[in-house]
Design a protein around this motif. Sequence first.
Motif, PDB file in Angstrom:
ATOM      1  N   TYR A  22       0.835  -1.204   0.000  1.00 13.21           N
ATOM      2  CA  TYR A  22       0.000   0.000   0.000  1.00 13.21           C
ATOM      3  C   TYR A  22       0.871   1.257   0.000  1.00 13.21           C
TER       4      TYR A  22
ATOM      5  N   GLN B 100       1.184   4.153  -2.831  1.00 17.46           N
ATOM      6  CA  GLN B 100       0.897   5.540  -2.480  1.00 17.46           C
ATOM      7  C   GLN B 100       2.015   6.472  -2.921  1.00 17.46           C
TER       8      GLN B 100
ATOM      9  N   VAL C  98      -3.685   1.826   8.881  1.00 20.91           N
ATOM     10  CA  VAL C  98      -3.981   1.594   7.455  1.00 20.91           C
ATOM     11  C   VAL C  98      -4.717   0.257   7.255  1.00 20.91           C
TER      12      VAL C  98
ATOM     13  N   GLN D  54      -7.235   0.293   4.383  1.00 16.67           N
ATOM     14  CA  GLN D  54      -6.637   0.589   3.076  1.00 16.67           C
ATOM     15  C   GLN D  54      -5.880  -0.600   2.467  1.00 16.67           C
TER      16      GLN D  54
ATOM     17  N   THR E 171      -7.676  -3.458  -0.406  1.00 11.98           N
ATOM     18  CA  THR E 171      -8.217  -3.164  -1.737  1.00 11.98           C
ATOM     19  C   THR E 171      -7.704  -4.188  -2.759  1.00 11.98           C
TER      20      THR E 171
END
Length: 228
Positions: A43, A47, A80, A83, A86
């Motif tokens: 992640y 990002q 997180v 997140q 996903t």
Amino acid sequence: MPGFKVAIDGPAGSGKSTISKRVAEQLNLTHIDTGAMYRAITYYALQQGSDLDDESSYQFMERIKVRYDKDRIYIDNIDVTDQIRTDLVTRNVSKVSSFPYVRKILVHIQKEAAKGVDVIMDGRDIGTVVMPDADLKIFLTAAVKERAKRRQKEKEVLGIQQDIQALETEIIERDRKDSTRKESPLICADDAIVIDTTHYSVEDTTNRIIEEILKKEKYHGRTTNEGR
Ligand code: DC
């Protein structure tokens, strides 16, 4: 004082994290989901817009702090947990976790987290690399069709409809990548108990593992769990 250690390994969707969490709650063990750590790095790299194919992109790991605590995952103290689930992270995590550089740092964090606490840790290389000295090693498996069904149900809860065939293909592909990578691939430790969960409920499997733990003399002689 060495703690009591349980290693749970197995392929995607075999129920490792759900079951480890339940066992931890019932027996007062610290639960660590190592897959969440690989997802957190994936992640973060996404990002940052990092080149995921280049191992040197992951040098940011020297600067950030990854921590798993009470079923939440943090990067630099930012939660997180939501997140990392996903599809984008799921599609890329096998690649990220194949890099020796990434594994070396996370394995070190995992070994440190297991020191001196009564722990149940789940992942792909826990019984073979992270805790080869675990008091109990379990390898969970389930038929691909069943694992795909479970993923579909999890997604439905989140309001996402996904075709079962696509989920099966995704699971087969992730199994292939996780089992064939050079660096600590998913393999069953020689001394692990294999449990096929295809026809078992979460509760059945949880109870089965608890039974195995209760057979261990060391579990009964353990001190309180300092990690909790
Ligand atoms: O358990 P999970 O599906 O959330 O794990 C995500 C990915 O992380 C999985 O595809 C392989 C990788 N992983 C790993 O390589 N080693 C671990 N100990 C745990 C996970």
